[in-house]
Design a protein around this motif. Structure first.
Motif, mmCIF file in Angstrom:
data_model
loop_
_atom_site.group_PDB
_atom_site.id
_atom_site.type_symbol
_atom_site.label_atom_id
_atom_site.label_comp_id
_atom_site.label_asym_id
_atom_site.label_seq_id
_atom_site.Cartn_x
_atom_site.Cartn_y
_atom_site.Cartn_z
ATOM 1 N N SER A 260 -7.321 -11.657 -43.494
ATOM 2 C CA SER A 260 -8.609 -11.272 -42.825
ATOM 3 C C SER A 260 -8.914 -9.683 -42.855
ATOM 4 O O SER A 260 -10.133 -9.569 -43.376
ATOM 5 C CB SER A 260 -8.593 -11.928 -41.448
ATOM 6 N N LEU A 261 -7.925 -9.074 -42.861
ATOM 7 C CA LEU A 261 -8.181 -7.628 -42.994
ATOM 8 C C LEU A 261 -8.436 -7.403 -44.418
ATOM 9 O O LEU A 261 -9.384 -6.573 -44.861
ATOM 10 C CB LEU A 261 -6.946 -6.615 -42.678
ATOM 11 N N THR A 262 -7.806 -8.011 -45.403
ATOM 12 C CA THR A 262 -7.904 -7.565 -47.040
ATOM 13 C C THR A 262 -9.178 -8.026 -47.312
ATOM 14 O O THR A 262 -9.741 -7.262 -47.931
ATOM 15 C CB THR A 262 -6.722 -8.388 -47.602
ATOM 16 N N ARG A 263 -9.580 -9.374 -46.996
ATOM 17 C CA ARG A 263 -10.761 -9.769 -47.276
ATOM 18 C C ARG A 263 -11.890 -8.967 -46.891
ATOM 19 O O ARG A 263 -12.843 -8.787 -47.879
ATOM 20 C CB ARG A 263 -11.043 -11.132 -46.986
ATOM 21 N N PHE B 29 -11.995 -5.812 -46.613
ATOM 22 C CA PHE B 29 -11.574 -4.499 -46.765
ATOM 23 C C PHE B 29 -12.853 -3.832 -47.644
ATOM 24 O O PHE B 29 -13.159 -2.446 -47.296
ATOM 25 C CB PHE B 29 -10.596 -4.152 -47.679
ATOM 26 N N ARG B 30 -13.554 -4.301 -48.462
ATOM 27 C CA ARG B 30 -14.529 -3.897 -49.473
ATOM 28 C C ARG B 30 -15.922 -3.913 -48.671
ATOM 29 O O ARG B 30 -16.745 -2.912 -48.988
ATOM 30 C CB ARG B 30 -14.620 -4.394 -50.702
ATOM 31 N N ALA B 31 -16.164 -4.699 -47.752
ATOM 32 C CA ALA B 31 -17.360 -4.560 -47.064
ATOM 33 C C ALA B 31 -17.680 -4.117 -45.630
ATOM 34 O O ALA B 31 -18.541 -3.954 -45.208
ATOM 35 C CB ALA B 31 -17.790 -6.228 -47.173
ATOM 36 N N ASP B 32 -16.326 -4.054 -45.060
ATOM 37 C CA ASP B 32 -16.508 -3.527 -43.634
ATOM 38 C C ASP B 32 -15.725 -2.251 -43.534
ATOM 39 O O ASP B 32 -14.447 -2.282 -43.848
ATOM 40 C CB ASP B 32 -15.531 -4.635 -42.978
ATOM 41 N N ALA B 33 -16.403 -1.155 -43.267
ATOM 42 C CA ALA B 33 -15.960 0.150 -43.177
ATOM 43 C C ALA B 33 -14.662 0.276 -42.152
ATOM 44 O O ALA B 33 -14.066 1.077 -42.413
ATOM 45 C CB ALA B 33 -17.009 1.090 -42.743
ATOM 46 N N ALA C 195 -9.249 -8.162 -58.972
ATOM 47 C CA ALA C 195 -8.665 -6.667 -59.260
ATOM 48 C C ALA C 195 -9.296 -5.486 -58.659
ATOM 49 O O ALA C 195 -8.770 -4.484 -58.339
ATOM 50 C CB ALA C 195 -8.795 -6.488 -60.722
ATOM 51 N N GLU C 196 -10.417 -5.619 -58.329
ATOM 52 C CA GLU C 196 -11.231 -4.486 -57.512
ATOM 53 C C GLU C 196 -10.790 -4.236 -56.112
ATOM 54 O O GLU C 196 -10.644 -2.992 -55.802
ATOM 55 C CB GLU C 196 -12.762 -5.017 -57.530
ATOM 56 N N THR C 197 -10.450 -5.329 -55.372
ATOM 57 C CA THR C 197 -9.868 -5.163 -54.083
ATOM 58 C C THR C 197 -8.397 -4.706 -54.347
ATOM 59 O O THR C 197 -8.260 -3.635 -53.554
ATOM 60 C CB THR C 197 -9.918 -6.494 -53.600
ATOM 61 N N ALA C 198 -7.522 -4.981 -55.310
ATOM 62 C CA ALA C 198 -6.412 -4.392 -55.631
ATOM 63 C C ALA C 198 -6.480 -2.908 -55.614
ATOM 64 O O ALA C 198 -5.721 -2.035 -55.128
ATOM 65 C CB ALA C 198 -5.728 -5.231 -56.446
ATOM 66 N N ALA C 199 -7.549 -2.618 -56.691
ATOM 67 C CA ALA C 199 -7.571 -1.036 -56.686
ATOM 68 C C ALA C 199 -7.931 -0.328 -55.630
ATOM 69 O O ALA C 199 -7.420 0.736 -55.562
ATOM 70 C CB ALA C 199 -8.566 -1.051 -58.160
ATOM 71 N N GLY C 200 -8.677 -0.882 -55.064
ATOM 72 C CA GLY C 200 -9.273 -0.119 -53.746
ATOM 73 C C GLY C 200 -8.235 -0.110 -52.807
ATOM 74 O O GLY C 200 -8.004 1.094 -51.955
#
Length: 376
Positions: free
Chosen positions: A311-314, A316-320, A348-353
């Motif tokens: 849930s944290l990983t998902r 990651f990109r949208a929630d500061a 891949a974008e989440t992995a890179a971030g």
């Protein structure tokens, strides 16, 4: 006498339930003789056909009570007729408050029950079967599964975010039942914990994973889940015995303890975790960030790995705030000498971030499902 009047009386008060169990496949007289002694004074029972014995049982706290009664009724039958018998369960008022309709629903459930090879009772729908049916069958089914080698393991890769190379894996148990039915770990593991039956499943999983690990490529580590319900009750001795009998290198075994297990204030449980670490095994905090005791786990457990909940990983990109929590966890892990695995990495974008945030490892569909091949 069963019928609408009896059903109305048993469900007269708001929130009051009654279960209708229809046992078929054998003469009703045989069913009545074997099952009658199990019934309470509040229950009503009668033959509704020459091969149909019906029980109406009121005052159930939950639907699981009907499953428990069905399992006891089947067990009470002589072995030579038990394999022909099956029970369909309907719940009033959930399925109907009309007697004839409720009887029809129970008959439909009976036809579903006849499709099962073992534990031949069923509700009208798969959802209730999965939720309520497994518990009453579990003790005998575990013994059967161990004797017949029904369990098997799959392994989900854990990869470096930097290059996608799998360096670790998580062992996940699967339980295909005879006749094609499969019991989901999400259902049978919590039920086994509730009923005090988790130890043989965990011991089998640890044994099987360590046997495979002993023959796996050098450098690969394997994580195995350990129920918090076992900590403080000889878990370290169990792990030590498995390592000794399989010859697996303890440095390649990572024991995963879920963050939601309620044992932080139990000295014996914490001593078990410390002893497991003392064997040379890694210790992972699983599902980190999903429960209420994250920092307490880090302080009290000798963790070598922190696994971020999906849930944290998902988020990651949208929630500061989620991103800040992940960055803080990565810094904390570095300070205590642990690595971090992000669960649920899907792109891949989440992995890179995540890699930029200091997370080294990932697990999820980007790197493959439970399919990594280890030698048998």
């Amino acid at each position: 006498m069963l019928g609408q009047d009896a059903l109305d009386a048993m469900t007269a008060n708001d929130g009051q339930r009654a279960a209708l169990l229809v046992l078929g496949g054998i003469p009703a007289s045989e069913a009545a003789s074997a099952c009658g002694p199990l019934l309470r004074s509040a229950d009503a029972a009668t033959a509704v056909a020459h091969d149909r014995f019906a029980v109406l049982a009121p005052h159930l706290r939950e639907t699981g009570g009907a499953a428990d009664l069905a399992a006891r009724m089947l067990h009470a039958l002589p072995a030579f007729v038990r394999r022909r018998a099956a029970i369909g369960i309907a719940i009033a008022p959930d399925d109907s408050s009309d007697w004839e309709k409720l009887l029809d629903v129970a008959e439909m459930a009976l036809r579903r029950a006849e499709q099962y090879v073992g534990g031949r009772f069923a509700f009208p729908d798969q959802e209730r079967d999965e939720r309520w049916r497994i518990g009453p069958l579990l003790a005998g089914a575990i013994a059967e599964a161990l004797a017949e080698n029904q369990f098997h393991l799959v392994f989900q890769p854990i990869a470096r975010l930097a290059d996608g190379e799998a360096i670790s894996a998580e062992a996940l148990i699967r339980w295909p039942r005879p006749g094609g039915e499969t019991w989901s770990p999400a259902v049978f593991i919590p039920e086994a914990e509730r009923r005090g039956l988790i130890e043989p499943i965990t011991a089998w999983t640890m044994q099987a994973a360590c046997r495979r690990l002993a023959a796996a490529p050098l450098g690969l580590t394997v994580g195995v889940n350990l129920s918090g319900a076992m900590l403080g009750f000889g878990a370290a001795e169990m792990v030590e015995g498995v390592l000794r009998t399989t010859g697996a290198d303890p440095r390649r075994l990572i024991v995963e303890v879920t963050e939601t297990a309620a044992f932080l204030d139990l000295p014996a449980a914490l001593a078990d975790v410390a002893a497991i670490r003392g064997l040379g095994c890694g210790v992972a905090i699983d599902d980190f960030g999903a429960g209420n005791a994250s920092l307490g786990y880090v302080v009290k457990l000798p963790a070598t790995r922190i696994k971020l909940d999906a849930s944290l990983t998902r988020a990651f990109r949208a929630d500061a705030r989620a991103a800040a929590a992940i960055r803080a966890t990565a810094r904390l892990a570095a300070d205590i000498g642990a690595d971090v695995v992000a669960e649920g990495v899907g792109d891949a974008e989440t992995a890179a971030g995540l890699a930029d945030a200091g997370v080294a490892l990932g697990q999820g569909r980007l790197f493959g499902g439970p399919e990594i091949a280890l030698p048998a």
